[in-house]
Design a protein around this motif. Structure first.
Motif, PDB file in Angstrom:
ATOM      1  N   ASP A  24      -9.662  -4.769  -3.992  1.00 30.96           N
ATOM      2  CA  ASP A  24      -9.839  -3.882  -3.136  1.00 30.96           C
ATOM      3  C   ASP A  24      -8.599  -3.366  -2.634  1.00 30.96           C
ATOM      4  O   ASP A  24      -7.812  -3.622  -2.872  1.00 30.96           O
ATOM      5  CB  ASP A  24     -10.916  -4.729  -1.313  1.00 30.96           C
ATOM      6  N   ARG A  25      -8.777  -2.465  -1.992  1.00 34.73           N
ATOM      7  CA  ARG A  25      -7.518  -1.984  -0.906  1.00 34.73           C
ATOM      8  C   ARG A  25      -7.390  -1.239   0.222  1.00 34.73           C
ATOM      9  O   ARG A  25      -8.878  -0.844   0.486  1.00 34.73           O
ATOM     10  CB  ARG A  25      -6.911  -0.540  -1.799  1.00 34.73           C
ATOM     11  N   GLY A  26      -6.591  -1.356   0.720  1.00 31.95           N
ATOM     12  CA  GLY A  26      -5.927  -0.522   2.451  1.00 31.95           C
ATOM     13  C   GLY A  26      -5.161  -0.364   1.817  1.00 31.95           C
ATOM     14  O   GLY A  26      -4.317   0.333   1.213  1.00 31.95           O
ATOM     15  N   PRO A  27      -4.674   0.783   3.257  1.00 38.12           N
ATOM     16  CA  PRO A  27      -3.101   1.229   3.330  1.00 38.12           C
ATOM     17  C   PRO A  27      -1.642  -0.235   3.789  1.00 38.12           C
ATOM     18  O   PRO A  27      -0.933   0.597   2.919  1.00 38.12           O
ATOM     19  CB  PRO A  27      -3.107   1.945   4.834  1.00 38.12           C
ATOM     20  N   ASP A  57       0.699  -6.344   4.646  1.00 43.03           N
ATOM     21  CA  ASP A  57       2.149  -6.065   5.029  1.00 43.03           C
ATOM     22  C   ASP A  57       2.387  -5.279   4.496  1.00 43.03           C
ATOM     23  O   ASP A  57       3.234  -5.345   3.679  1.00 43.03           O
ATOM     24  CB  ASP A  57       3.025  -7.165   5.295  1.00 43.03           C
ATOM     25  N   LEU A  58       1.931  -4.974   3.771  1.00 42.25           N
ATOM     26  CA  LEU A  58       2.378  -3.537   1.929  1.00 42.25           C
ATOM     27  C   LEU A  58       2.545  -2.090   3.234  1.00 42.25           C
ATOM     28  O   LEU A  58       2.133  -1.899   4.432  1.00 42.25           O
ATOM     29  CB  LEU A  58       1.394  -3.498   1.535  1.00 42.25           C
ATOM     30  N   THR A  59       3.634  -1.208   2.541  1.00 40.37           N
ATOM     31  CA  THR A  59       3.624   0.059   2.730  1.00 40.37           C
ATOM     32  C   THR A  59       2.317   1.048   1.999  1.00 40.37           C
ATOM     33  O   THR A  59       2.132   0.669   1.097  1.00 40.37           O
ATOM     34  CB  THR A  59       4.703   0.505   2.704  1.00 40.37           C
ATOM     35  N   PRO A  60       1.953   1.861   3.364  1.00 41.86           N
ATOM     36  CA  PRO A  60       0.358   2.695   3.106  1.00 41.86           C
ATOM     37  C   PRO A  60       1.351   3.968   2.403  1.00 41.86           C
ATOM     38  O   PRO A  60       2.564   3.931   2.233  1.00 41.86           O
ATOM     39  CB  PRO A  60       0.356   3.338   4.394  1.00 41.86           C
ATOM     40  N   ASP A  61       0.062   3.960   0.575  1.00 40.16           N
ATOM     41  CA  ASP A  61       0.390   5.431   0.818  1.00 40.16           C
ATOM     42  C   ASP A  61       2.119   4.516  -0.818  1.00 40.16           C
ATOM     43  O   ASP A  61       2.889   5.814  -1.385  1.00 40.16           O
ATOM     44  CB  ASP A  61       0.745   6.418   0.679  1.00 40.16           C
ATOM     45  N   THR A  62       2.033   3.742  -1.625  1.00 42.29           N
ATOM     46  CA  THR A  62       3.303   2.983  -1.753  1.00 42.29           C
ATOM     47  C   THR A  62       2.774   1.657  -3.066  1.00 42.29           C
ATOM     48  O   THR A  62       1.808   1.633  -3.123  1.00 42.29           O
ATOM     49  CB  THR A  62       3.767   2.465  -1.126  1.00 42.29           C
ATOM     50  N   THR A  63       3.146   2.516  -4.391  1.00 43.77           N
ATOM     51  CA  THR A  63       2.616   1.786  -5.854  1.00 43.77           C
ATOM     52  C   THR A  63       3.781   0.596  -5.832  1.00 43.77           C
ATOM     53  O   THR A  63       4.946   0.338  -5.606  1.00 43.77           O
ATOM     54  CB  THR A  63       2.893   2.760  -6.768  1.00 43.77           C
ATOM     55  N   LEU A  78      -2.709   6.782   5.094  1.00 45.30           N
ATOM     56  CA  LEU A  78      -3.466   6.478   5.838  1.00 45.30           C
ATOM     57  C   LEU A  78      -4.951   7.494   6.979  1.00 45.30           C
ATOM     58  O   LEU A  78      -6.048   6.549   6.511  1.00 45.30           O
ATOM     59  CB  LEU A  78      -2.622   6.597   7.267  1.00 45.30           C
ATOM     60  N   ALA A  79      -4.886   8.177   6.049  1.00 38.98           N
ATOM     61  CA  ALA A  79      -6.590   9.023   6.162  1.00 38.98           C
ATOM     62  C   ALA A  79      -7.156   8.962   4.885  1.00 38.98           C
ATOM     63  O   ALA A  79      -8.442   9.383   6.091  1.00 38.98           O
ATOM     64  CB  ALA A  79      -5.319  10.514   6.213  1.00 38.98           C
ATOM     65  N   GLU A  80      -7.259   8.068   4.213  1.00 37.66           N
ATOM     66  CA  GLU A  80      -8.486   8.157   2.871  1.00 37.66           C
ATOM     67  C   GLU A  80      -9.305   7.000   3.909  1.00 37.66           C
ATOM     68  O   GLU A  80     -10.014   7.537   3.160  1.00 37.66           O
ATOM     69  CB  GLU A  80      -7.225   7.766   1.716  1.00 37.66           C
ATOM     70  N   SER A  81      -8.597   6.584   4.299  1.00 35.58           N
ATOM     71  CA  SER A  81      -9.903   5.151   5.258  1.00 35.58           C
ATOM     72  C   SER A  81     -11.048   6.845   6.011  1.00 35.58           C
ATOM     73  O   SER A  81     -12.104   5.641   5.921  1.00 35.58           O
ATOM     74  CB  SER A  81      -9.599   4.153   6.182  1.00 35.58           C
TER      75      SER A  81
END
Length: 977
Positions: free
Chosen positions: A436-439, A492-498, A527-530
C-alpha cells in the motif's frame, strides 16, 4: 428312408416329435381319418347330396364325404358331424380341413351353376341332439376356398385351418354346406392347443390351454429364487412368449439344463445369479461341493473391499535401501528407497513416511516443523523431498509399505539420519512487494528463498533512501531499520517521491550474514491523488460494462445467423430441438435423393444378395411396386432364415426402379431392434428385390383387430415402448418418418414391434380433404400433426403427434382414429381443440401421455427420449396401470342417440351390431329373440351373457353401446358392467 437303418429312422422321427411338442401340444377332439368308415355324420338331404366315398389319394385308401352336383342350380347340401364334446378349459378350437375341389372349367355347360367354394358352420349345444337338425341353429364360421383346383387326373389336396371361438357350452357340431361345388372332404380334424409344461429361465410352468393370450404364473425350480413370482405368456397358437421374471440359482449353485446344480469341489459362486460357478482363486483352500466362497490359505488375506472372487494376498515386506541426499544446501533432503521384495501379489502398494527428532534421551515427532513436499502418506513413488530441516539435528525417518491387507501385518524400513546443514549460506530476500502507499507512507513486505531455521534467532535489516536525481551530489544517505518481521510500514516520507529499498537477513552472530537484496524503487503518491483514487476503478468498471454489452450483441447476431443458415439448409431450426440435442455426436441420416446417381447410395448403404440363395414361398401382400412374398434365405453357418421379399412388377421404368430401391437406401442406414431389419437387395439381375426380416404377425393394426381385448394392458404397454424406442433412434438420426401409424408397424412372433415403411415420398396437396398424395395413393390426415397439415413442417415433434395416435390405436385394438369422420371434420375438430377420447379400459397414465403428444404447440410435446423414460417407469410400476381413464361410450362409439350414421334410427339389430363391429353375434341375438331395437334397449347386463357373449371385452363393447343408445338423461350408474 434314404438308406437309414430302421431304428435310426424311428429315433430321428421321435426327436422331431419331441421338438415339436416343446412348441405346442394338440389335443384332438375329432379325427375323420381315424374314424374310417364309422363316421356316422348326418346329411341333408339324404339323397343326391353328400355321401361317403372310398377314395385313393397318394396311394392311401380314405373314406371321404363327397358331393358333385354342379349341373343343378340352387344346391343346398349339408353334412353335420357327430357331437363334439368340448373340454371345459378350452373356449376355442382349431378345425383343420383337407379337401379337393374340381375346376369348374372341366365341366361342359356347368360354368353358370358350378361353384368352387363351400361353407363351414358351427352350432353349440349342452347335449347331443341326435338326428335333430335345424339349419337356423348354425352360425357361419368361414367360406372355404381352395388354393389349388384339380383339373386333371392328379388330385390337388388343399389344407385350411380355421379357428372357432368363443365356445361356452358342453359341446358343438360342425356342418359343411355345399351350394354347387364338386368337392371331397378328405379329412376333418378338430383340436385345441396347449402350451406344454415347460421350464423357462429356471421357472417351471404348468401345461396351459391356449385360448387368448394368457399370463401364467410359475414356480422357481429347486435351489432357485426370484424377487417376484415368475410369469410368462401363453399365446393362442400354443407358444410360450415373453418371460416377465427370471429365477436365479442360489449361492453355491449354477444353472445346468433348466435346473440348479451344486458347484463342483474346487468351484464356488458367491451370490444368487445366472452366472456359472468359478474356479477358486489363487492362494485359497480348495472348496467343497456347493461352496459360496473359497477361504484364504494361512498367511493370505482379502481386503474388506475385495470381492469374494478376488485372489487372496499377503502383506508387503519392508521397503529396502532407504537413503538420503542433501539438496542444494538449503535445508532440503531427498529420501529414497527400493520397493519391497514381496508385494503380496497386489497392485495397490503405497508408502508412508514418519519423522522423529532424537537426542540422547528421547525422540519426539517432528510434527509441523518440517514439510513433505508431496505429503507423508499415500505415496505411490519410492521417494519424497523433505524441506525446512534445521542444522545439527538427528532426524529419524521411518518408511512403511501399505496395501489393502496391511492391517493384517506389515514390516517397516527405518533409518536414522543426522543432518549436517550448517547454513553457511543464510536465506536471501528474493523480492520486495508494495502492499500500500500514501503521500507520506509506504507499506512493504518481502519473500525469502527459504524459511529461516526455527532454533536460530534472526532479524531483518532494511535500508532505504531517496532516489538520486540529475544535478544532485553523489553522496547518498540511507536510513536503516532493524525488524523482526518480513513486513513494515514506513511513515514520514516526502509526497510524490521515489525511494530505493534493500533488505538483508541476519542470523545469530556466529553465522556469517548474507548479502542484500537487489535495490527496488517505490514512489509515494501525490497529495491530489488520494482524492481521485476511485477514478481508475470507475473507469475500469465502465470499460468492463461496455465489453459485456458488446459480447451479448455479438452472441445474439451469431445465433441469428446460425438459425438463418440452418433454415437455409433445411435443418431442425424450431425450438422443439434443444442445443444439446443438436450437438449430440450421433450418426446422421443421409437422404439418398441427394446423390446424383441413386445407384451410388445403394452401393454405399445396402448389401447385395445373390438371388440363388433366396426362395419365394407364398404371396403375403401387395406393395406399391409389386407383390410381397414370404420366403427363405440361406445364410452360411446359420441355415434357412425366414424373410419377406418385396418385388418390382414387370414392365417398370428406370425411375420406378430407383424409387423402389430408395427405400432400401434408407433402411440400410438403420440398425435398431425396433426398426425393421434390411437383409439386402437384388439389383444386378432383371428382377429387383428388397429382402427384409420376416414378421410373423404382420401389421400391428390387423394383429390388434384379430386379438381384440385378448392382450393385457401391460403387454400393450411393452409393445408401445418398443415403437417409442425405434422412433427415438430415428429422431436421434435426424430422420423424420412422416407416416407413423399402426399399419406401418410390424409384429413378430414374440410380439415385438418394429417401425417400417420408409419408401414413400410424401407431398402435401392443397385439396379439399387435406390428404398426403403418394405414388401409391392418398394417405388420410388422421395421423398428421396440425403444423404439418397447415405449414408443411415435418419434425420429430410431428412424429410425436403421430405416435400419440398410434398409442390410441393400440389401446383401442386397431379401431380407426376418429371413426367415420371425414378428413375435413377431423381437421376442424382438431383446430377446435377436440382430442380423441380415452379408449375403453385404457389406463389413465397412458391416456395422459397421449394428450401430451397432442399438444397444439409442438414445443410443448414430449421428445421420444422423454416418452421412452415415461413408458419405462410405467412398466416398472404395473400398479400404475390400475387407474382407468374416464370413458364416454357416446363419444367413443360415435352413436348419436339411437340414430345411425345418417341420423335415422338403426333399421335392424344386424345394422346396429355391424356399426360396433360385433356382427359375429347376429345369429346369437336372433336365436334369443332379440330382433328389434326396442328389444336391444331393454337388455340388461346378465341378458348379454345369456345370449352367448362370453369375452369380457365384447360384453363391455355391447353394454356400452346400449348405454350410448339410451337417452342421455338416464342414470349412467344403472347400466354398469
Amino acid at each position: 428312408n434314404m438308406g437309414l437303418p430302421r431304428v435310426n429312422l424311428f429315433f430321428f422321427l421321435f426327436i422331431i416329435r419331441v421338438l415339436i411338442s416343446l412348441q405346442s401340444k394338440e389335443h384332438v377332439l375329432l379325427d375323420m381319418k381315424a374314424s374310417g368308415s364309422e363316421l356316422g355324420w348326418l346329411t341333408s338331404p339324404n339323397e343326391n347330396g353328400w355321401e361317403i366315398v372310398q377314395t385313393v389319394v397318394n396311394s392311401s385308401l380314405l373314406y371321404t364325404y363327397s358331393v358333385c352336383n354342379v349341373d343343378s342350380a340352387d344346391q343346398d347340401n349339408w353334412v353335420r358331424t357327430t357331437f363334439i364334446q368340448r373340454r371345459p378349459e378350452s373356449s376355442r378350437v382349431s378345425v383343420e380341413l383337407q379337401f379337393i375341389v374340381r375346376d369348374c372349367n372341366t365341366f361342359d355347360g356347368a360354368s353358370v351353376t358350378c361353384k368352387e367354394t363351400f361353407n363351414l358352420f358351427m352350432s353349440e349345444a349342452d347335449a347331443d341332439v341326435g338326428t335333430s337338425f335345424r339349419k337356423g341353429q348354425f352360425r357361419k364360421v368361414a367360406t372355404i376356398a381352395p388354393d389349388e383346383v384339380t383339373r386333371g387326373r392328379v388330385p390337388k389336396v388343399n389344407t385350411e385351418t380355421r379357428t372357432v371361438f368363443p365356445l361356452s357350452k358342453k359341446g358343438f357340431y360342425l356342418a359343411f354346406q355345399d351350394m354347387g361345388a364338386c368337392v371331397a372332404l378328405l379329412s376333418v380334424r378338430v383340436y385345441y392347443k396347449t402350451c406344454p409344461s415347460t421350464v423357462r429361465s429356471l421357472a417351471a410352468f404348468p401345461e396351459t390351454v391356449a385360448d387368448a393370450l394368457r399370463e401364467v404364473e410359475g414356480v422357481c425350480v429347486k435351489n432357485a429364487i426370484s424377487q417376484t413370482t415368475p410369469r410368462i405368456y401363453c399365446t393362442a397358437e400354443g407358444k410360450w412368449v415373453v418371460p416377465v421374471v427370471q429365477c436365479q440359482c442360489l449361492p453355491g449353485y449354477e444353472a445346468t439344463e433348466g435346473s440348479c446344480q451344486e458347484c463342483k469341489p474346487g468351484y464356488f459362486k458367491p451370490s444368487a445369479s445366472n452366472e456359472i460357478c468359478q474356479v477358486c482363486p489363487e492362494n485359497t483352500k480348495s472348496s467343497s461341493a456347493g461352496a459360496t466362497e473359497c477361504v484364504c490359505e494361512d498367511g493370505f488375506f482379502r481386503s474388506p473391499s475385495d470381492p469374494l472372487t478376488a485372489a487372496c494376498s499377503a502383506p508387503p515386506s519392508a521397503p529396502r535401501d532407504l537413503t538420503s541426499t542433501t539438496l542444494s544446501g538449503d535445508g532440503r533432503l531427498l529420501l529414497s528407497w527400493s520397493p519391497p521384495l514381496e508385494t503380496g501379489g497386489r497392485s495397490d502398494l503405497t508408502y508412508s513416511v514418519a519423522c522423529e527428532i532424537c537426542d540422547e534421551s528421547q525422540c519426539v515427532a517432528c510434527g509441523e516443523k518440517i514439510r513433505f513436499e508431496t505429503g507423508p502418506t499415500e505415496l505411490k513413488e519410492p521417494g519424497v523431498v523433505v524441506s525446512d530441516l534445521d542444522s545439527h539435528h538427528n532426524y529419524t525417518f521411518t518408511v512403511e509399505a501399505h496395501s489393502g491387507v496391511s492391517q493384517y501385518g506389515s514390516e517397516r524400513a527405518t533409518a536414522s539420519i543426522t543432518t549436517t546443514l550448517d547454513y553457511t549460506n543464510p536465506p536471501k530476500v528474493t523480492s520486495i512487494h508494495l502492499d500500500d502507499r500514501g503521500p507520506t507512507s509506504l507499506s512493504l513486505s518481502w519473500t525469502l528463498s527459504r524459511r529461516p531455521p526455527a532454533h536460530i534467532s534472526h532479524h531483518y535489516e532494511l535500508m532505504y533512501r531517496k532516489k538520486d536525481t540529475e544535478g544532485e551530489s553523489d553522496v547518498t544517505t540511507y536510513t536503516v531499520l532493524i525488524l523482526d518481521k518480513n513486513s513494515v510500514l514506513i511513515n514520514d516520507l516526502t509526497p510524490d517521491t521515489t525511494y530505493v529499498f534493500r533488505v538483508l537477513v541476519k542470523l545469530s552472530p556466529e553465522v556469517m550474514p548474507g548479502s542484500y537484496s537487489k535495490d527496488q524503487a517505490f514512489h509515494t503518491s501525490a497529495l491530489a491523488e488520494s482524492q481521485t483514487q476511485n477514478k481508475p476503478t470507475l473507469v475500469m468498471g465502465a470499460v468492463v460494462g461496455v465489453a459485456i454489452i458488446l459480447l451479448i450483441v455479438v452472441a445474439v447476431l451469431l445465433l441469428r445467423r446460425r438459425r438463418l443458415s440452418s433454415r437455409g439448409r433445411g435443418g431442425p431450426e424450431d425450438p422443439y430441438f434443444s442445443t444439446a440435442d443438436q450437438l449430440k455426436p450421433l450418426k446422421t441420416y443421409v437422404d439418398p435423393h441427394t446423390y446424383e446417381d441413386p445407384n451410388i447410395a445403394i452401393q454405399k448403404f445396402v448389401k447385395e444378395i445373390d438371388p440363388n440363395i433366396i426362395r419365394k414361398e407364398k404371396v403375403i401382400g401387395v406393395g406399391e411396386f409389386g407383390e410381397v412374398f414370404r420366403g427363405v434365405m440361406k445364410v452360411p453357418r446359420k441355415g434357412d432364415l425366414a424373410v419377406a421379399i418385396k418385388t418390382l412388377k414387370p414392365g417398370y421404368s428406370e425411375k420406378q426402379r430407383q424409387d423402389f430401391l430408395s427405400e432400401a437406401s434408407i433402411m440400410g442406414q438403420f440398425s435398431h431392434p425396433n426398426i425393421i431389419r434390411l437383409e439386402g437387395v437384388v439389383t444386378k439381375f432383371k428382377h429387383a428385390m428388397i429382402v427384409t426380416e420376416y414378421m410373423e404377425n404382420g401389421a400391428l393394426d390387423t394383429h390388434l383387430k384379430e386379438h381384440d381385448t385378448e392382450i393385457p394392458p401391460y403387454q400393450l404397454l411393452g409393445m408401445l415402448r418398443g415403437i417409442a424406442a425405434g422412433m427415438k433412434y430415428l429422431s436421434d438420426m435426424n430422420y423424420v418418418h412422416r407416416d407413423l401409424a399402426a399399419r406401418n408397424v410390424l409384429v413378430n412372433s414374440s410380439l415385438e414391434c418394429k417401425v417400417s415403411d420408409f419408401g414413400l415420398s410424401r407431398v402435401l396437396e392443397d385439396d379439399a380433404e387435406g390428404t398426403y398424395t403418394t405414388r401409391g395413393g392418398k394417405i388420410p390426415i388422421r395421423w398428421t400433426a396440425p403444423e404439418a397439415i397447415e405449414y408443411r413442417k415435418f419434425t420429430s415433434a410431428s412424429d410425436v403427434w403421430s405416435f400419440g395416435i398410434v398409442m390410441w390405436e393400440v389401446m383401442a385394438f386397431g379401431e380407426r382414429p376418429y371413426w367415420d369422420m371425414s378428413n375435413h371434420e377431423v381437421m376442424k375438430a382438431i383446430n377446435e381443440a377436440f382430442r380423441l377420447p380415452a379408449p375403453m379400459d385404457c389406463p389413465s397414465a397412458i391416456y395422459q401421455l397421449m394428450l401430451q403428444c397432442w399438444q397444439h404447440d409442438r414445443s410443448k410435446r414430449p421428445r421420444f427420449s422423454d416418452i421412452v423414460n415415461i413408458l419405462d417407469k410405467l412398466l416398472q410400476s404395473p400398479e400404475s396401470l390400475k387407474t382407468i381413464a374416464d370413458f364416454d361410450p357416446r363419444v367413443s362409439i360415435r352413436l348419436p342417440s339411437t340414430s345411425g350414421c345418417d341420423n335415422t334410427m338403426f333399421r335392424s339389430v344386424a345394422e346396429w351390431l355391424e356399426s360396433i363391429k360385433m356382427s359375429q353375434y347376429n345369429e346369437s341375438f336372433a336365436r334369443a329373440g332379440i330382433t328389434t331395437m326396442d328389444h336391444v334397449l331393454a337388455l340388461r347386463p346378465e341378458d348379454i351373457r345369456n345370449i352367448g357373449v362370453r369375452l369380457p371385452g365384447h360384453m363391455k363393447r355391447i353394454a356400452y353401446s346400449i348405454l350410448g343408445l339410451k337417452d342421455e338423461t338416464s342414470s349412467l350408474s344403472v347400466f354398469a358392467v
